[in-house]
Design an enzyme around this catalytic site. Structure first.
Site, PDB file in Angstrom:
ATOM      1  CB  CYS A 176      49.283  47.800  41.777  1.00  0.00           C
ATOM      2  SG  CYS A 176      50.443  49.127  41.673  1.00  0.00           S
TER       3      CYS A 176
ATOM      4  CG  HIS B 101      47.068  44.567  38.422  1.00  0.00           C
ATOM      5  ND1 HIS B 101      47.940  45.000  39.113  1.00  0.00           N
ATOM      6  CD2 HIS B 101      47.731  43.772  37.582  1.00  0.00           C
ATOM      7  CE1 HIS B 101      49.250  45.177  38.425  1.00  0.00           C
ATOM      8  NE2 HIS B 101      49.096  44.087  37.638  1.00  0.00           N
TER       9      HIS B 101
END
Length: 497
Positions: free
Chosen positions: A81, A140
């Protein structure tokens, strides 16, 4: 009600003039810059109706694809991610191994002073008189603030300190963005329960019992406010699902007949590879009350695989409904005709493919994700076959907005491809990085080189004959490997020097 950060502008008029001398609109003063609605969806593989998967109920994303242009072969830079989002936001491939970390934006951007080079494409647009709003997970950290899973978010610094005028998330029931990200409908979460949870949930609740419903509600509210500002805006909305845990209101589970759902067509480890190319599904196994544990040593049962896929598909349908609410409001506010909409998945996910439940590999399933771009002034309904990468999004948006991107951006604008739709001059390659490897995707092949002791370290897959990447054919095709290897090495940014 919700967490909110209001960030000041540049500290002086002199700084504004200096920065705008480097980054200024190329449009005429009479033109109206387009707005940007950027929708990021976590762990979304291209298993959608508009990508030919008719068993998936994704009517709102499908509608966006029909109104815009869909990229059938979009690949992320990193299958995790934070690093994937950093590549998106900066338009750059990983520069060193630390750029493969989920925490890379926090490490290199958070708390750092503003410089001539913008920290993200959102920062660059903010310098060019755009009003920027983030909701949910764009970088993130799920609320845009940097703190540990079990820490308090109070006074936590922003992950992207110069990009946002506002950074929002409604996480009240869960108490923090991290808890909401791993949250269940009753307000509990994986973090404080120390993994003693299931990897899925079907609760008889409404959409706003989970955080993505609250995110959609915030986005709808914010669009009304942005309409009144009469200023070009970036609204970036980051939805959490279908990231683990696969949680969704029961009505979305009810869209599917579990017994009829397909399981992975590649449930076994590919031929002629080393297991070092895969992973043991550690993130998935953190949900310790699941019925079975995933392992490279054996497949989960077909029944459990269907249950998990059912949960993932329900999560897709749930987030699709939230996306629909935002798109409907864009129309309702009369903003759609001057708003570019981008829908992007931050990477794919292996749903039992090669015995893996998770991302974090250099295989197609982990790297292939949806990309849909709707520019209301361009032709609609086109599906592009060309290979494109996440780093191409930054220069594309800047060209649409008439803003010059920094010279160090690695991507290429998709604008001509979207105008011509033939793509004869398009580069047609995408690079991705992870697990001590670099992988190159061309229209026909995936070539991967691992910088490790375990052998084989070279893998070649022919997507013309083996689109599921079930057999490494590098040993039997040395001429193809030799031909493609110089192109792969061009993607080595110094990561493995």
């Amino acid at each position: 009600m919700f967490k909110k950060s209001l960030l000041p502008g540049l500290v002086s008029l002199g700084a504004v003039l200096l920065l705008n001398s480097f980054y200024s609109h190329e449009q005429s003063p009479d033109s109206q810059p387009p707005n940007i609605l950027f929708i990021a969806v976590d762990d979304l593989r291209p298993e959608l109706g508009c990508y030919g998967k008719e068993y998936i109920k994704s009517p709102n994303i499908d509608r966006l694809a029909a109104q815009g242009q869909l990229f059938k072969n979009h690949f992320v830079a990193v299958p995790t991610c934070g690093a994937s989002r950093h590549a998106l936001l900066t338009g750059r491939h990983p520069l060193s191994k630390k750029y493969l970390s989920n925490n890379i934006s926090a490490e290199v951007l958070s708390g750092k002073p503003e410089t001539e080079t913008p920290e993200t494409f959102i920062h660059l647009l903010k310098r060019n008189q755009y009003y920027t709003v983030g909701i949910g997970k764009i970088s993130h950290h799920p609320d845009g603030h940097v703190y540990g899973y079990l820490d308090s978010p109070k006074d936590a610094p922003l992950e992207l300190p110069h990009s946002w005028n506002e950074m929002l998330l409604d996480d009240e029931k869960w108490g923090s963005g991290h808890n909401a990200f791993f949250g269940y409908a009753d307000g509990t979460n994986r973090n404080t329960l120390k993994g003693q949870v299931k990897p899925y949930e079907a609760a008889a609740v409404d959409d706003e019992a989970y955080v993505d419903g609250l995110t959609a509600k915030l986005a709808v509210q914010k669009l009304g406010e942005l309409k009144k500002r009469e200023q070009p805006f970036v609204l970036a909305v980051g939805f959490f699902k279908p990231h683990l845990p696969f949680t969704a209101p029961k009505k979305y589970w009810d869209l599917y007949d579990e017994d009829k759902l397909p399981i992975s067509p590649t449930p076994d480890i590919p031929e002629n590879i080393n297991k070092a190319s895969l992973l043991n599904s550690g993130e998935f196994n953190n949900y310790q009350l699941g019925e079975e544990e995933a392992s490279l040593d054996h497949q989960v049962s077909d029944a459990y695989a269907r249950k998990l896929r059912h949960a993932y598909f329900a999560s897709i349908s749930y987030v699709d409904a939230q996306i629909g609410k935002v798109l409907d409001e864009l129309e309702k506010q009369g903003l759609a005709e001057n708003t570019i909409v981008v829908l992007w998945g931050d990477h794919g996910w292996q749903l039992g493919d090669y015995r893996v439940w998770g991302k974090h590999t250099c295989f197609e399933r982990a790297l292939h994700s949806p990309l849909i771009i709707k520019n209301p002034k361009m032709e609609k309904g086109i599906k592009h076959e060309q290979v494109v990468g996440t780093v191409d999004i930054y220069p594309t948006l800047m060209e649409f907005c008439g803003v010059t991107p920094p010279k160090n951006v690695d991507g290429s604008s998709l604008t001509n491809l979207m105008k011509k739709s033939s793509g004869k001059d398009w580069k047609n390659v995408a690079y991705s990085y992870f697990n001590n490897g670099i992988t190159l995707r061309t229209p026909r092949y995936r070539l991967t080189k691992y910088f490790r002791q375990a052998r084989p370290a070279i893998e070649l897959y022919d997507h013309k004959t083996d689109p599921l990447e079930s057999k490494n054919i590098a040993m039997g095709n040395p001429a193809t490997v030799s031909r493609l290897m110089p192109l792969l090495e061009k993607g080595n940014t110094g990561l493995y020097d």
